[in-house]
Write a protein that holds these residues in place. Structure first.
Motif, PDB file in Angstrom:
ATOM      1  N   LEU A  69      59.304  83.326   3.756  1.00  0.00           N
ATOM      2  CA  LEU A  69      59.523  82.069   4.465  1.00  0.00           C
ATOM      3  C   LEU A  69      61.005  81.864   4.739  1.00  0.00           C
ATOM      4  O   LEU A  69      61.390  81.433   5.837  1.00  0.00           O
ATOM      5  N   CYS A  70      61.846  82.185   3.760  1.00  0.00           N
ATOM      6  CA  CYS A  70      63.285  82.023   3.952  1.00  0.00           C
ATOM      7  C   CYS A  70      63.796  82.930   5.074  1.00  0.00           C
ATOM      8  O   CYS A  70      64.590  82.502   5.910  1.00  0.00           O
ATOM      9  N   VAL A  71      63.312  84.174   5.108  1.00  0.00           N
ATOM     10  CA  VAL A  71      63.726  85.089   6.175  1.00  0.00           C
ATOM     11  C   VAL A  71      63.220  84.589   7.525  1.00  0.00           C
ATOM     12  O   VAL A  71      63.936  84.639   8.535  1.00  0.00           O
ATOM     13  N   ARG A  72      61.990  84.080   7.570  1.00  0.00           N
ATOM     14  CA  ARG A  72      61.463  83.521   8.823  1.00  0.00           C
ATOM     15  C   ARG A  72      62.342  82.379   9.332  1.00  0.00           C
ATOM     16  O   ARG A  72      62.636  82.285  10.535  1.00  0.00           O
ATOM     17  N   LEU A  73      62.736  81.521   8.425  1.00  0.00           N
ATOM     18  CA  LEU A  73      63.598  80.398   8.818  1.00  0.00           C
ATOM     19  C   LEU A  73      64.906  80.901   9.417  1.00  0.00           C
ATOM     20  O   LEU A  73      65.391  80.368  10.423  1.00  0.00           O
ATOM     21  N   MET A  74      65.479  81.915   8.814  1.00  0.00           N
ATOM     22  CA  MET A  74      66.740  82.452   9.330  1.00  0.00           C
ATOM     23  C   MET A  74      66.554  83.143  10.670  1.00  0.00           C
ATOM     24  O   MET A  74      67.353  82.964  11.591  1.00  0.00           O
ATOM     25  N   VAL A  75      65.473  83.926  10.797  1.00  0.00           N
ATOM     26  CA  VAL A  75      65.224  84.630  12.052  1.00  0.00           C
ATOM     27  C   VAL A  75      64.941  83.643  13.176  1.00  0.00           C
ATOM     28  O   VAL A  75      65.477  83.759  14.294  1.00  0.00           O
ATOM     29  N   GLU A  76      64.100  82.660  12.891  1.00  0.00           N
ATOM     30  CA  GLU A  76      63.724  81.688  13.921  1.00  0.00           C
ATOM     31  C   GLU A  76      64.885  80.769  14.309  1.00  0.00           C
ATOM     32  O   GLU A  76      64.839  80.137  15.363  1.00  0.00           O
ATOM     33  N   SER A  77      65.917  80.706  13.493  1.00  0.00           N
ATOM     34  CA  SER A  77      67.082  79.878  13.839  1.00  0.00           C
ATOM     35  C   SER A  77      67.835  80.439  15.034  1.00  0.00           C
ATOM     36  O   SER A  77      68.570  79.717  15.713  1.00  0.00           O
ATOM     37  N   GLY A  78      67.686  81.732  15.284  1.00  0.00           N
ATOM     38  CA  GLY A  78      68.420  82.368  16.380  1.00  0.00           C
ATOM     39  C   GLY A  78      69.881  82.622  16.062  1.00  0.00           C
ATOM     40  O   GLY A  78      70.640  83.038  16.946  1.00  0.00           O
ATOM     41  N   LEU A  79      70.270  82.412  14.823  1.00  0.00           N
ATOM     42  CA  LEU A  79      71.677  82.559  14.441  1.00  0.00           C
ATOM     43  C   LEU A  79      72.041  83.996  14.094  1.00  0.00           C
ATOM     44  O   LEU A  79      73.212  84.369  14.147  1.00  0.00           O
ATOM     45  N   LEU A  80      71.049  84.799  13.728  1.00  0.00           N
ATOM     46  CA  LEU A  80      71.306  86.178  13.324  1.00  0.00           C
ATOM     47  C   LEU A  80      71.250  87.117  14.521  1.00  0.00           C
ATOM     48  O   LEU A  80      70.324  87.030  15.340  1.00  0.00           O
ATOM     49  N   PRO A  81      72.194  88.039  14.662  1.00  0.00           N
ATOM     50  CA  PRO A  81      72.063  89.067  15.694  1.00  0.00           C
ATOM     51  C   PRO A  81      70.831  89.917  15.423  1.00  0.00           C
ATOM     52  O   PRO A  81      70.427  90.092  14.264  1.00  0.00           O
ATOM     53  N   GLU A  82      70.237  90.447  16.457  1.00  0.00           N
ATOM     54  CA  GLU A  82      69.062  91.301  16.279  1.00  0.00           C
ATOM     55  C   GLU A  82      69.412  92.485  15.390  1.00  0.00           C
ATOM     56  O   GLU A  82      70.464  93.114  15.549  1.00  0.00           O
ATOM     57  N   GLY A  83      68.530  92.754  14.441  1.00  0.00           N
ATOM     58  CA  GLY A  83      68.741  93.892  13.560  1.00  0.00           C
ATOM     59  C   GLY A  83      69.614  93.618  12.363  1.00  0.00           C
ATOM     60  O   GLY A  83      69.821  94.503  11.527  1.00  0.00           O
ATOM     61  N   ALA A  84      70.140  92.396  12.245  1.00  0.00           N
ATOM     62  CA  ALA A  84      71.037  92.086  11.131  1.00  0.00           C
ATOM     63  C   ALA A  84      70.296  92.022   9.809  1.00  0.00           C
ATOM     64  O   ALA A  84      70.826  92.421   8.766  1.00  0.00           O
ATOM     65  N   VAL A  85      69.045  91.521   9.830  1.00  0.00           N
ATOM     66  CA  VAL A  85      68.253  91.391   8.613  1.00  0.00           C
ATOM     67  C   VAL A  85      66.822  91.828   8.902  1.00  0.00           C
ATOM     68  O   VAL A  85      66.228  91.405   9.896  1.00  0.00           O
ATOM     69  N   GLN A  86      66.282  92.682   8.031  1.00  0.00           N
ATOM     70  CA  GLN A  86      64.880  93.060   8.081  1.00  0.00           C
ATOM     71  C   GLN A  86      64.283  92.857   6.689  1.00  0.00           C
ATOM     72  O   GLN A  86      65.010  92.753   5.702  1.00  0.00           O
ATOM     73  N   LEU A  87      62.969  92.799   6.617  1.00  0.00           N
ATOM     74  CA  LEU A  87      62.294  92.455   5.366  1.00  0.00           C
ATOM     75  C   LEU A  87      61.160  93.431   5.079  1.00  0.00           C
ATOM     76  O   LEU A  87      60.352  93.731   5.955  1.00  0.00           O
TER      77      LEU A  87
END
Length: 675
Positions: free
Chosen positions: A193-211
């Motif tokens: 859920l925490c990763v989803r929140l970060m990804v959906e924020s649009g603040l992370l460049p693509e590929g910066a975080v994967q799970l």
């Protein structure tokens, strides 16, 4: 009740669990609430991180990445209630959430702040001063840090599904390295859920975080010298992972933060009526009950003076009796459940081992009350205290960690004995000392520092602001030697460097200046097209220089300054006394008079882009100035750092020279300049 599908985030896509998914049970009810796991394309994850995430992050400067961390922290703060609600099934109480979720968000804020304040507004982190190899200074050396070109694989423990992830992600992303996060399956639904929140924020460049929700498969077999593995978990698992042949062959960076037998020492000066005694009891109680004792920093061994053991046991019994065990969502619950019934079984197995050398004096795992939940279905245990009367003869109490609400008290004879017992854990994350005696504190640090990653000392003076034995702070390193893993995490900018390569760069001053983005003495000067104080932050260029007209320092100036300021030191006022001083040929000008004259020589008085003088660094007086000397100033733009949307900080190299062009003084001036 619907079961949560804990998905993996791979190359920009969410992938639901596969046919071989592992069920995840609630720590409170024992019911299956989620499932995670499945076959993933690990090479695709690595390629996406290296080829997409890495370049995107490296394109950003340190300050841009710091701003991103702050924005992520703010976004998660707005949505943390959802994380709270989901975390109750891990057995965590509301106060446990504050430790995990709020602590993780706070870590993002700290690294964001440190990134802006302590790192350059650029892409290269300078390490140390320039080294000059020859007499003329045309060939120099400089250590620099640049981001690794690989991926950071974060393998995290179950006890902190949010903080455990964010405390690794913050320095990794600030360094400019993409991450693949692998949480422990038992609590992976909170991490997802925490990763989803970060990804959906649009603040992370693509590929910066994967799970990865599930196992790592052959991921470690595919790592290179540019990758990093950052692990939190048991010492046994750490040894297995770091022994991977591919990791060894490639010298892949591996840092581990493992379980440890942390100790807390009650100082020999502390009596039951001292404020430190009550503080000690509170610290031990908190460490036994927070997260049901499932903390890598929890106090496992309690060291008390022989004469105080009975007092400590009595006080702990009274305080632990007030601990309400039960449904973690209930407001009056003070301790929830362990993460799973398997973990409860493991703790009981280790408790049986401890019982061969110590007597259980508090807590009965077969007879305790649970409020608002079924004791048989949930993973509940009471706080248990053991007493080891002969810690010198014992071995298992110094080797066995029951990762739950369990601790063992043991007596010591004197400070040296306490230190020796603390060190028998063979490396811990945290040692605490509760004492009001500074001499005892010094003895303990000198005797035990080599065995413990952090030494926490508290007393009546610091207790109102202290952070607690078990609370690692992002400003300080989190790790420890030996059994604790031998690694370091966080530690402010030290933690960022773990994901970067230190390189020794050699070349001419112009080459070094171009690489590090700040002025290097000896580089070809750039004549300013106008007075630098009339040029905006944006217009100023690194190395831009002006040389001022000279000004003579007179005897009248020296005497006037002395009387005006009240600084009538003999070297300025008494010629004979000055000549008896080996440093001065005669009466000399005040150093601060020279600074004032220097400012008068280079400052542009009219209103302009310079908004404020905020200080100076590295001031050195190198040659005395006697009356009749003419001085002039060379002013150079050394470094520029963005601060807000309206202004930035300019660091100026200031050199004061005499008529023979010898250095009189030098320093760095800081100003805030409008864009």
């Amino acid at each position: 009740m619907s079961i949560i599908d804990v998905s993996s985030f791979v190359a920009g896509n969410w992938i639901t669990p596969g046919a071989n998914a592992r069920p995840i049970a609630s720590a409170v009810t024992g019911e299956v609430i989620a499932q995670a796991g499945g076959t993933l394309d690990y090479q695709d994850m690595l390629d996406h991180a290296r080829n997409v995430g890495g370049p995107a992050l490296r394109k950003m400067g340190f300050h841009d990445r710091a701003k991103m961390l702050k924005a992520l922290a703010l976004h998660l703060s707005e949505h943390k209630q959802a994380l709270y609600d989901l975390s109750f099934d891990t057995g965590a109480t509301q106060s446990d959430h504050a430790f995990d979720i709020d602590g993780g968000i706070g870590t993002l804020f700290v690294f964001a702040s440190k990134g802006r304040k302590e790192m350059p507004d650029g892409h290269v982190l300078v390490d140390g001063d320039v080294e000059q190899f020859g007499k003329t200074g045309v060939f120099l050396g400089q250590h620099v840090f640049t981001p690794l070109r690989g991926v950071a694989v974060h393998i995290n423990a179950y006890n902190f599904p949010v903080w455990g992830m964010l405390e690794k992600l913050a320095p990794t992303l600030l360094a400019g390295v993409p991450a693949i996060v692998k949480p422990a399956t038992a609590t992976s639904y909170v991490t997802e859920l925490c990763v989803r929140l970060m990804v959906e924020s649009g603040l992370l460049p693509e590929g910066a975080v994967q799970l990865i929700a599930g196992g790592t498969g052959d991921l470690l077999d595919r790592l290179t010298c540019q990758d990093v593995v950052s692990f939190t978990g048991s010492a046994d698992t750490a040894l297995k992972l770091r022994s991977n042949p591919n990791i060894l062959a490639n010298a892949t960076r591996f840092t581990a933060e493992a379980d440890s037998l942390n100790a807390s020492i009650l100082g020999p000066d502390v009596t039951p009526d001292a404020p430190e005694f009550d503080l000690f009891i509170k610290e031990v109680t908190r460490e036994m009950t927070t997260k049901a004792g499932q903390k890598c920093t929890a106090i496992r061994r309690i060291l008390a003076p022989e004469a105080r053991v009975a007092d400590v046991i009595e006080a702990l019994e009274a305080r632990l009796a007030k601990t309400v065990i039960g449904d973690p969502a209930a407001k009056d619950t003070r301790m929830g459940a362990l993460v799973s019934t398997d973990q409860r079984a493991d703790v009981l197995d280790r408790v049986a081992t401890l019982a061969t050398e110590a007597e259980r004096v508090i807590g009965d795992p077969e007879n305790f009350e649970v409020h608002g939940a079924d004791r048989e279905k949930g993973a509940f245990l009471p706080p248990m205290l053991f007493h080891c009367a002969d810690p010198d003869a014992a071995t298992k109490v110094h080797e066995t960690e029951a990762f739950g609400p369990v601790s063992t008290i043991m007596p010591y004879r004197d400070t040296d004995h306490a230190v020796a017992l603390a060190n028998r854990g063979q490396g811990s994350l945290a040692l605490s000392l509760i004492t009001h005696d500074a001499g005892v504190a010094r003895e303990v640090v000198l005797g035990s520092g080599a065995y413990h990653g952090r030494v926490y000392i508290n007393d009546r003076v610091s207790m109102s602001e202290s952070t607690g034995h078990g609370a690692p702070m992002p400003h300080l390193i989190h790790g420890g030697p030996g059994r604790a893993g031998g690694g370091e995490e966080m530690g402010g900018i030290r933690g960022v460097k773990h994901f970067m390569q230190r390189t020794a760069v050699q070349g001419s001053p112009d080459m070094i200046q171009s690489i590090i983005g700040q002025y290097v003495p000896g580089a070809t000067p750039k004549e300013a097209p106008a007075h630098p104080f009339t040029r905006s932050f944006t217009a100023l260029e690194i190395g831009e220089t002006i040389t001022t007209a000279p000004r003579e320092v007179t005897l009248e100036d020296i005497e006037h300054f002395a009387h005006f300021t009240g600084d009538t030191f003999y070297a300025h006022m008494d010629a004979d006394a000055a000549k008896r001083n080996p440093f001065f040929p005669d009466r000399v000008a005040h150093g601060y008079l020279l600074l004032s004259f220097a400012a008068g020589l280079f400052v542009e008085p009219n209103e302009g882009p310079v908004l404020a003088n905020t200080g100076l660094d590295g001031l050195r007086f190198m040659k005395p100035v006697v009356a009749g000397t003419k001085i002039h100033v060379v002013l150079t733009v050394k470094k520029k750092t963005r601060r807000t949307g309206e202004y930035g900080e300019v660091r100026w190299a200031v050199t004061i020279l005499d008529g023979e062009d010898e250095k009189v003084a030098e320093y760095e001036l800081l100003t805030m300049n409008a864009y």
